[in-house]
Design an enzyme around this catalytic site. Sequence first.
Site, PDB file in Angstrom:
ATOM      1  CG  HIS A 190      -0.235   0.369   2.493  1.00  0.00           C
ATOM      2  ND1 HIS A 190       0.480  -0.552   3.208  1.00  0.00           N
ATOM      3  CD2 HIS A 190      -0.125   1.532   3.172  1.00  0.00           C
ATOM      4  CE1 HIS A 190       0.995   0.028   4.260  1.00  0.00           C
ATOM      5  NE2 HIS A 190       0.658   1.288   4.273  1.00  0.00           N
TER       6      HIS A 190
HETATM    7  C1  UD1 Z   1      -2.324   5.552   5.406  1.00  0.00           C
HETATM    8  C2  UD1 Z   1      -1.071   6.147   6.036  1.00  0.00           C
HETATM    9  C3  UD1 Z   1       0.005   5.107   6.099  1.00  0.00           C
HETATM   10  C4  UD1 Z   1      -0.473   3.829   6.744  1.00  0.00           C
HETATM   11  C5  UD1 Z   1      -1.719   3.354   6.015  1.00  0.00           C
HETATM   12  C6  UD1 Z   1      -2.278   2.085   6.609  1.00  0.00           C
HETATM   13  C7  UD1 Z   1      -0.658   8.544   5.634  1.00  0.00           C
HETATM   14  C8  UD1 Z   1       0.144   9.508   4.857  1.00  0.00           C
HETATM   15  N1  UD1 Z   1      -0.531   7.255   5.244  1.00  0.00           N
HETATM   16  O1  UD1 Z   1      -2.031   5.251   4.046  1.00  0.00           O
HETATM   17  O2  UD1 Z   1       1.095   5.619   6.848  1.00  0.00           O
HETATM   18  O3  UD1 Z   1       0.536   2.846   6.674  1.00  0.00           O
HETATM   19  O4  UD1 Z   1      -2.699   4.386   6.093  1.00  0.00           O
HETATM   20  O5  UD1 Z   1      -3.267   1.545   5.778  1.00  0.00           O
HETATM   21  O6  UD1 Z   1      -1.358   8.921   6.544  1.00  0.00           O
HETATM   22  N2  UD1 Z   1      -9.228   4.348   0.878  1.00  0.00           N
HETATM   23  C9  UD1 Z   1     -10.451   3.721   0.815  1.00  0.00           C
HETATM   24  N3  UD1 Z   1     -11.088   3.432   1.979  1.00  0.00           N
HETATM   25  C10 UD1 Z   1     -10.580   3.737   3.199  1.00  0.00           C
HETATM   26  C11 UD1 Z   1      -9.328   4.387   3.257  1.00  0.00           C
HETATM   27  C12 UD1 Z   1      -8.670   4.664   2.092  1.00  0.00           C
HETATM   28  O7  UD1 Z   1     -10.954   3.416  -0.257  1.00  0.00           O
HETATM   29  O8  UD1 Z   1     -11.219   3.422   4.213  1.00  0.00           O
HETATM   30  C13 UD1 Z   1      -8.493   4.611  -0.384  1.00  0.00           C
HETATM   31  C14 UD1 Z   1      -8.801   5.940  -1.022  1.00  0.00           C
HETATM   32  O9  UD1 Z   1      -8.727   5.769  -2.389  1.00  0.00           O
HETATM   33  C15 UD1 Z   1      -7.629   6.780  -0.562  1.00  0.00           C
HETATM   34  C16 UD1 Z   1      -6.496   5.802  -0.533  1.00  0.00           C
HETATM   35  O10 UD1 Z   1      -7.091   4.576  -0.106  1.00  0.00           O
HETATM   36  O11 UD1 Z   1      -7.382   7.857  -1.406  1.00  0.00           O
HETATM   37  C17 UD1 Z   1      -5.368   6.168   0.380  1.00  0.00           C
HETATM   38  O12 UD1 Z   1      -5.843   6.373   1.725  1.00  0.00           O
HETATM   39  P1  UD1 Z   1      -5.006   7.304   2.734  1.00  0.00           P
HETATM   40  O13 UD1 Z   1      -5.652   7.276   4.054  1.00  0.00           O
HETATM   41  O14 UD1 Z   1      -4.742   8.627   2.105  1.00  0.00           O
HETATM   42  O15 UD1 Z   1      -3.601   6.611   2.793  1.00  0.00           O
HETATM   43  P2  UD1 Z   1      -3.189   5.078   3.007  1.00  0.00           P
HETATM   44  O16 UD1 Z   1      -2.565   4.610   1.746  1.00  0.00           O
HETATM   45  O17 UD1 Z   1      -4.305   4.263   3.553  1.00  0.00           O
END
Ligand code: UD1
Length: 372
Positions: free
Chosen positions: A210
Site C-alpha cells: 500500500h
Molecule cells: C495511510 C497512512 C500510512 C499507513 C496506512 C495504513 C498517511 C500519509 N498514510 O495510508 O502511513 O501505513 O494508512 O493503511 O497517513 N481508501 C479507501 N477506503 C478507506 C481508506 C482509504 O478506499 O477506508 C483509499 C482511497 O482511495 C484513498 C487511498 O485509499 O485515497 C489512500 O488512503 P489514505 O488514508 O490517504 O492513505 P493510506 O494509503 O491508507
Amino acid sequence: MRLVSIVGARPQFVKIAPVSRALGNPELTDGVPVEDIIVHTGQHYDHGMSEVFFDELRIPNPTVNLEIGSGPHGQQTGEMMIAIERELESRRPDVVVVYGDTNSTLAGAIAAAKLRIPIAHVEAGLRSFNREMPEEINRIVADQVSDRLLAPTETAMVNLREEGLDSHAVLTGDVMFDAVRFNLELAGESSTILDELQLEPGRYAVATLHRASNTDSQSLPAIVDAFNELAQTTVPIVFPMHPRTTAALQRTYPDWQAADGLTVIKPVGYLDMLALLAGASIALSDSGGLQKEALFVGTPCVTLREETEWPETVDAGGNVLVGADPDRIMEAVPRMMNAADTSSASALGTASSPFGDGRAAEYIVKEILQMC
Ligand code: UD1
C-alpha cells in the site's frame, strides 16, 4: 484526568487498543479516573479498514468521528487540523495522545501544539531516513512538537538522542507487540479465514502492498507481475488488497489479472490477518507493522522497500529488504522460506526483546499520568 486520543488509520486502531485497555484498568492508573475521548479523524472509513478493528480489538467506539476521508495530503491534513482544533477547544483535555506517523498523527500533533496542550506521541523516534515517504515527514514533525516521546525500541531512542529530543523521551516497548501477544490465541480460535480460503498452514504466502512509493509509481506493475510469477512457480499467495492499491491498479494497469494461485481478497480485519500471518510460510509486504507482526508469529518476511524503521527485524534474521525489484523478490522468497531461522522470534517475548516485554501500554499509561 481528561485525554483526547487521536486516531484515523488502520495501524492506529491496533496501537490504541492496548493503551485503551490499560487506561480502563484502575490498578494501572492508580485509581486516577481517566476520561479518554477518542477522536477518529475518518482517514480510514470503509468497514473493513476501520469498524472491524474497533469491534475485534474491543476499542470503545470513537467519541466523535470527524469524517474527513481521503484527499491530497495538504487538504486531508488541513481539514483534520481545523476539525481537531475545534474539538480540542471545546473539550480542553489535559493531554493529547497521538499514535504513529499518519496524516492523522500530524494533524493532531500540530493542532494540539498550537493550543499549547501537552502531547504524548506513541511510537516516537522511528526513522526511515527517507524523506520521500510522507510518514517520515509526519514522524519528524510530530516528535518535534510532542512533550513526551514514547519510543518503542532502543533504535528509536538513539534517533531521538541524535535529534536532541532525548530529554523527554522514554523507552516503553512496542504496543504492536502487546497487541499480538494479547490477540494471537484469540485469532487462532476465532478466525475461520484459512478454512474459507482453503489454505493449508505452512503452504501459502500472504502479501500486502500500500505504500505510495510502490502503488503510485512504475513499480506497481512489476510487483504484481512478480506476485503472479511467484504464485505460479513457488508458492500460492493470498493478497488482501488495500483500496489504494486496487484504485492504482485500475488506473495504471487495467489489464492485469491475478494468475492461478494468487488469491486477491478485500482487506481483512486484525484477527484474520494474524491468523493468515501465523499460518503462512512467508509474508511479502511494504507495511511497517506487518514486518514486525510476521516476526512476532515466527513467519519470515520479504519487505518490498529499500529501508525499514524496524532494523531489529532484519537483525533477528526474519526480514529481508528487497525494494520493488522483481528479480530480488523472486530470489528472496524461496531463500527466506527455506533458510530463514525465525526461531529467534520466540525470544521476542523475553525481557531482552528489542520490542519490550509485552507491557508497553502499561508503561505508556504511567508516563501519560505523569503529564499533568
Ligand atoms: C495511510 C497512512 C500510512 C499507513 C496506512 C495504513 C498517511 C500519509 N498514510 O495510508 O502511513 O501505513 O494508512 O493503511 O497517513 N481508501 C479507501 N477506503 C478507506 C481508506 C482509504 O478506499 O477506508 C483509499 C482511497 O482511495 C484513498 C487511498 O485509499 O485515497 C489512500 O488512503 P489514505 O488514508 O490517504 O492513505 P493510506 O494509503 O491508507
